[in-house]
Design a protein around this motif. Sequence first.
Motif, PDB file in Angstrom:
ATOM      1  N   ASN A 601       0.820  -1.211   0.000  1.00 17.64           N
ATOM      2  CA  ASN A 601       0.000   0.000   0.000  1.00 17.64           C
ATOM      3  C   ASN A 601       0.855   1.262   0.000  1.00 17.64           C
ATOM      4  OD1 ASN A 601      -2.626   1.405   0.251  1.00 17.64           O
ATOM      5  ND2 ASN A 601      -1.797   2.018   2.241  1.00 17.64           N
ATOM      6  N   ARG A 605       0.379   4.127  -2.717  1.00 14.97           N
ATOM      7  CA  ARG A 605       0.102   5.500  -2.287  1.00 14.97           C
ATOM      8  C   ARG A 605       1.083   6.478  -2.929  1.00 14.97           C
ATOM      9  NH1 ARG A 605       0.583   4.975   2.981  1.00 14.97           N
ATOM     10  NH2 ARG A 605       2.771   5.647   3.018  1.00 14.97           N
ATOM     11  N   ALA A 608       0.156   6.915  -6.513  1.00 15.87           N
ATOM     12  CA  ALA A 608      -1.069   7.706  -6.623  1.00 15.87           C
ATOM     13  C   ALA A 608      -0.784   9.185  -6.394  1.00 15.87           C
ATOM     14  CB  ALA A 608      -2.105   7.194  -5.630  1.00 15.87           C
ATOM     15  N   GLU A 609       0.021   9.473  -5.402  1.00 13.85           N
ATOM     16  CA  GLU A 609       0.316  10.864  -5.091  1.00 13.85           C
ATOM     17  C   GLU A 609       1.248  11.494  -6.122  1.00 13.85           C
ATOM     18  OE1 GLU A 609       1.571  10.640  -1.018  1.00 13.85           O
ATOM     19  OE2 GLU A 609      -0.493  10.388  -0.297  1.00 13.85           O
ATOM     20  N   TYR A 640     -10.073   5.271  -1.059  1.00  8.87           N
ATOM     21  CA  TYR A 640      -8.694   5.753  -0.971  1.00  8.87           C
ATOM     22  C   TYR A 640      -8.375   6.268   0.425  1.00  8.87           C
ATOM     23  CZ  TYR A 640     -10.315  10.644  -1.260  1.00  8.87           C
ATOM     24  OH  TYR A 640     -10.911  11.856  -1.008  1.00  8.87           O
ATOM     25  N   ARG A 643      -7.286   3.620   2.809  1.00 12.59           N
ATOM     26  CA  ARG A 643      -5.911   3.203   2.572  1.00 12.59           C
ATOM     27  C   ARG A 643      -4.888   4.249   3.017  1.00 12.59           C
ATOM     28  NH1 ARG A 643      -5.647  -0.478  -2.824  1.00 12.59           N
ATOM     29  NH2 ARG A 643      -7.723  -1.386  -2.726  1.00 12.59           N
ATOM     30  N   TRP A 645      -4.617   7.339   1.738  1.00 19.21           N
ATOM     31  CA  TRP A 645      -4.145   8.167   0.632  1.00 19.21           C
ATOM     32  C   TRP A 645      -4.702   9.581   0.772  1.00 19.21           C
ATOM     33  CZ3 TRP A 645      -4.716   4.936  -4.502  1.00 19.21           C
ATOM     34  CH2 TRP A 645      -4.093   3.685  -4.331  1.00 19.21           C
ATOM     35  N   THR A 646      -4.013  10.531   0.173  1.00 22.19           N
ATOM     36  CA  THR A 646      -4.468  11.918   0.213  1.00 22.19           C
ATOM     37  C   THR A 646      -5.168  12.335  -1.070  1.00 22.19           C
ATOM     38  OG1 THR A 646      -2.331  12.687  -0.617  1.00 22.19           O
ATOM     39  CG2 THR A 646      -2.595  12.559   1.781  1.00 22.19           C
TER      40      THR A 646
END
Length: 940
Positions: A601, A605, A608-609, A640, A643, A645-646
């Motif tokens: 994860n 992350r 994704a960021e 999200y 998990r 995430w921002t």
Amino acid sequence: MKTHHTRILFATLLFCVLATSVRAQLIISDPPLPTEQDQVVITFNATLGSGGLAGYTGDVYAHTGVITNLSTSGSDWKYVVASWGVNVSKAKLQRIGPDLYTLTIGPNIRQYYGVAANETILRMAFVFRSAEQVGGRWLEGKTSSSGDIFYDVYSPGLNVVINSPSRDGIYVPGQKFTISAASNISDSLVLTQNKQRLTAVAGKQLTFDYTAANFGMQWLKVTAKKGNETVSDSVNIFVRTSSPVATLPPGVRSGINYINDNTVTLVLHDPPAKKEFVFVIGDFNNWQIDQRYYMNRTPDGQFFWITIGNLEKGKEYIYQYYVDGKLRLADPYTEKVSDPWNDKNISSTTFPGLIAYPAGKTTGIASVLQTARQPYQWQVTNFTPPAKQDLIIYELHIRDFVATRDIKTVTDTLNYLQKLGVNVVELMPINEFEGNDSWGYNASFYFAADKAYGRKQDYQRFIDECHKRGIAVVIDMVLNHSYGLSPMVQMYFDSNSGKPSADNPWFNQTCPHEPYCWGYDFNHHSQFTRDFVDRVNAFWLTEFKVDGFRFDFTKGFTNVQTSNQGSTYDAPRIAILKRMANKIWEINPKAYVILEHFADNSEERELAEAGMMTWGNTNYNFSEASMGWVDNSNFSWISYKQRGWTVPHLVGYMESHDEERLMYRNLQFGNSTNAAHNVKDLTIALKRQELAHVFFLAVPGPKMIWQFGELGYDVSIDFNGRLGAKPIRWNYLADSRRRYLYDVISTMTKLRITQETFRNGDFILSLSGPAKKIKFTHPAMNAIVMGNFGVTAGSIVPEFHNAGWWYDYFRGDSISVTDVNAILTLQPGEYRIYTSKRLVKPGIATTVHETRFLAQSALKILSSAGMNQHNLQVNLDKQQEIALEVFDLAGRRVAKLASGRFNQGVHTFIFNNDHENKPGIYIVRLITPAGQLTRKLSIL
């Protein structure tokens, strides 16, 4: 080519496959010139040809058939002894020594294969294979170019064959080799070179030691004589000079470079500078080795190139690179391939005017060039794709979506997808893959759109039409691995090990991330691979205007052998993906980069960021919830935020091409402990899919729907084999229950796009247990989504934000809340969305094609005959089978009023509202052979 003064062997003329180059080496026949009435012993040397069975010690079987006068090409085998992978005793080879085998074909060729008496046998065809798969693949003995092995079958009478040298062999001056030939009944044999006599011998065998001398094409011919009868065989060889050396012209790059309407420059990349020489062969030189088509080699040895002029403007030419006199390769950068095995199965409707493969002139995949091509005229040139958080992606496999299996027909369905609320279509792989019937993850050519689905302009028009509707297009790109028809695999390949060779600049010898390995693994640490990847992505972004990519198995973009099957955090892999994404965004800053990653994860992350999106698989938990098995039904990992995430860059999905279908599981394994709410019942199973989709689509962030999931597709992923074709179910639209599911999903997709609460609102998930809810908070509107995933009635505490009026979105009702913690009761499978602001009630249809059905039958709800009784009137236009049933809004059948055959005319049925049928809205459904009809019934 054989000639005879009294007859012509039409078989050889029709099927002049380049097989004689392997006969004397790879297989030998006894007798050497067999007729259909002969018993034949084939000897196979496993170390020669492709060498795929070299060193193998298990049993070997022949996959074998014949080419007859009814065959349409050299790949159209007839009378195949057994299907691929099936072991039968008559096709088992006998081991006579290390890597040496024999196969007895008898009592004669015709009887062994069972060929009909009215067919002429032209050749025997072979591929030798291991008895079982080894390491997940078959070991195969084929030609050196991985082609099928052929051996001629001769007509009775005088025959002759040149066993060596091979056809189109290439030599240098001073090189020595033996010319050998054999006949069956000849008195004498005569050998000539370019019509000049070299030698003559009496009898049936000829051998001659030859030294290559003169440059250019040399025609070697052996003529056999028997009395006054003669027959001959011939081969061409080429004596070459050293490769010409010249600097690469400025501005050209690997592949086809169009200079003007009559001229191209072809460039073949040889990064390790290991290849000695290359000729271009093709339609422009009648597939003959020619000094004029001898490619220049750059001083550093890394490129071969040639400029070809005098081409006809706008004409298609097929060509190959002939490398070191061994490999016939298509151009890795070609935008169209010519396929000897599969093109013949593409209809003229799908691909009008498809250029024919040059059968008899070459073997293997070839490439196509065309000067003065007419570019597609784009109508939408400045498309703005939807924001990542708003994506409703529809994953689509062309083969299993429309019966025509072509992209043109998919274009015709765009209204259907647009009404569903789809704003991104994700096409499963459309670049050339091996075969015509595939998921597409066996990629070989990355710049060519697969012809099995249509022409290049058909794909471009599809994308243009999507853009007109505000729909983005993402294509599935497979850059973790490639397959054996790839020229980049073939160019540096070790046939003995069945793996890419150590000097392959693009591929690893061994896949570093077992057990997740397919085909041949790209080496993403190589700069050559990175350059290739960037060029592939740039091509599709510019030439086809795709809006991004879903990259297959990006967890494999590494040579680091991490623990946990490659899922552990891998910094080099992250760097590789960030570099690739940045190159994409240099071309289109708004392009989507979607990864099938499934790693740690923390790694997902970070990606994704960095602006990418990753797939979020919640198939298992949503399946459990939909089936009514609530212990493992918490699907919060679709969020999200859950998990940590921002950014909302998690593409959540309940189904993809890779997972079992939820409706199939509902019907096969659903919770049936409550007979009144049996999840295995189709109606209830579909209602539970409504429930699942309401929650699925309510969770903020991009979402993906697998094709026909919106209609409750209930065919198993393993139907016809996991990768096999699946039934296409457009007939589902005639079922009002399935159309209702479509409408619910369409309603939810529009709700999440139009209401800021569902786009940018704060939200809290409560998804454990049977009663689940999502609480949204936003200045514009607060909302609560709630549902009962159990199979019995259950209670839920909504935790309304405040007292006052709250509005039931789907029902259009309202409630006055005085106690925000008051308990509500939900029936099994029931769902509700309450909002603090009144929204327009969705106009969800409850009938499908009602006009058509009303022409054949009618259903009326008459006025009450009493507080608890309603008369249901059915008017039939003819005698027919009908069923009349009543359901509550949770999908539970509460009454079955009629089932059987009824005469033409009006029939009245009474629905009694006893103590079990509570006040509310019910659905009455009439089923006839023509279809279904539904009506609402309100009970006070």
